[in-house]
Write a protein that holds these residues in place. Structure first.
Motif, PDB file in Angstrom:
ATOM      1  N   SER A  76      -3.863   4.769   1.303  1.00 22.28           N
ATOM      2  CA  SER A  76      -3.915   4.904   2.758  1.00 22.28           C
ATOM      3  C   SER A  76      -3.500   3.622   3.467  1.00 22.28           C
ATOM      4  N   ARG A  97       0.839  -1.204   0.000  1.00 21.41           N
ATOM      5  CA  ARG A  97       0.000   0.000   0.000  1.00 21.41           C
ATOM      6  C   ARG A  97       0.874   1.253   0.000  1.00 21.41           C
ATOM      7  N   ALA A  98       2.000   1.181   0.711  1.00 22.08           N
ATOM      8  CA  ALA A  98       2.928   2.312   0.684  1.00 22.08           C
ATOM      9  C   ALA A  98       3.508   2.485  -0.712  1.00 22.08           C
ATOM     10  N   ARG A  99       3.848   1.403  -1.353  1.00 24.40           N
ATOM     11  CA  ARG A  99       4.379   1.472  -2.712  1.00 24.40           C
ATOM     12  C   ARG A  99       3.349   2.081  -3.659  1.00 24.40           C
ATOM     13  N   ASP A 100       2.048   1.754  -3.461  1.00 23.58           N
ATOM     14  CA  ASP A 100       0.978   2.245  -4.325  1.00 23.58           C
ATOM     15  C   ASP A 100       0.477   3.629  -3.924  1.00 23.58           C
ATOM     16  N   ARG A 101       1.025   4.145  -2.803  1.00 21.16           N
ATOM     17  CA  ARG A 101       0.666   5.478  -2.300  1.00 21.16           C
ATOM     18  C   ARG A 101      -0.837   5.592  -1.996  1.00 21.16           C
ATOM     19  N   PRO A 131       5.806   2.679   4.735  1.00 20.92           N
ATOM     20  CA  PRO A 131       7.086   2.706   4.015  1.00 20.92           C
ATOM     21  C   PRO A 131       8.152   1.866   4.703  1.00 20.92           C
TER      22      PRO A 131
END
Length: 312
Positions: free
Chosen positions: A168, A162-166, A172
């Protein structure tokens, strides 16, 4: 004096211990559960155990308890009992689910209770050794194992992606830690969806998640809290209907503060408390072998406990 033998078969290995005249020998090991299309290769496991007994100089034990994973789903209990009795030749032989042995080992005696085991997978089991026999979860990393190390690892990788896809609720920190352990995130689907060792791979990520939670990563902390709550709910479900059961927890994941705290708080809200395990499945199998030798029988159940020979 009696010669007792305990065997515990898990994914990581077959373990065996012999007790002579009240004294335990060294723990011996062989390869773990091997799967064929039709289920567990029980004959190979029994042959390995026979070699370990030969190394101990034991030909015919007085009582033997064989604890195995997958007794319900991966093997026919009657066939397991026949193979074990034939290969190991004990005067009295019992074959039990590892859920039963884990509970007895955790409690340190054969009394009503429930145990939740939070390892690579998760299963909870409760019994009064009479009318109540309840297993909760143990469905594997795809369908269940809520709160297990594999589950925590999977949730950690999802948070990293989810961090990679930006989007919520991404982390990271978990993305970076996951890539350091497993390689580029683009390779993760293949590793965790098609690899034969997918549960173990996912479980290897769990320490990264618990460590991130300790450092204050809010996403990792919530994953750990959710795991603790899931484990508590499974434990309560397996104990439902028991009168004043003793509740125990086992597994390395419970050493994580956030997991353990959430488990304790959820149980406290239900008016219950959990104790640490006194031993594991091998110790439980040895206790059951002792009961089998002393009384001539064990409480029987078609899914969880089979005993060779007539009831005493």
């Amino acid at each position: 004096m009696s010669t007792l033998v305990a065997v515990d078969v898990g994914g990581s290995g077959l373990r065996l211990v012999v007790r002579r005249a009240g004294r335990d020998g060294q723990r011996r090991r062989a390869d773990g559960a091997r799967l064929r299309p039709e289920g567990l290769d029980v004959a190979a496991l029994a042959a390995d155990a026979r070699l370990l007994l030969d190394a101990e100089g034991v030909q015919r034990p007085d009582a033997l308890c064989w604890s195995t994973r997958g007794l319900l789903f991966l093997a026919d209990p009657v066939e397991v009992l026949r193979a074990v009795q034939g290969a190991l030749g004990a005067h009295r032989t019992a074959v039990v689910s590892d859920a039963v042995a884990s509970l007895v080992g955790a409690l340190g005696e054969v009394v009503p209770g429930a145990v939740v085991a939070a390892g690579t997978g998760t299963v909870s089991f409760g019994t009064d050794f009479a009318d109540h026999w309840t297993r909760v979860d143990g469905w594997g990393h795809v369908l269940g194992d809520r709160g297990s190390a594999a589950w925590v690892g999977l949730e950690g990788l999802r948070a990293g992606l989810r961090a990679r896809d930006r989007v919520s609720r991404g982390s990271p920190g978990l993305l970076a830690a996951g890539e350091e352990l497993l390689g580029a995130c683009e390779s993760w689907p293949r590793r965790v969806m098609t690899g034969a060792d997918a549960p173990e791979t996912l479980a290897s990520v769990a320490p990264l998640v618990t460590a991130a939670a300790e450092r204050g990563d809010p996403v990792a902390a919530e994953v750990c809290r959710a795991a603790g709550r899931a484990l508590a709910e499974s434990l309560l479900a397996s104990a439902a209907g028991l009168e004043r059961p003793r509740l125990v927890g086992t597994g390395g994941l419970l050493a994580a503060t956030a997991v353990r705290t959430a488990l304790t708080e959820r149980l406290a809200a239900a008016g219950a408390a959990v104790a640490g395990a006194r031993g594991g499945a091998l110790e439980g199998a040895l206790l059951l072998a002792d009961v089998l030798e002393t009384t001539g029988d064990l409480p029987r159940h078609p899914e969880y406990v089979h005993v060779a020979g007539p009831r005493s």
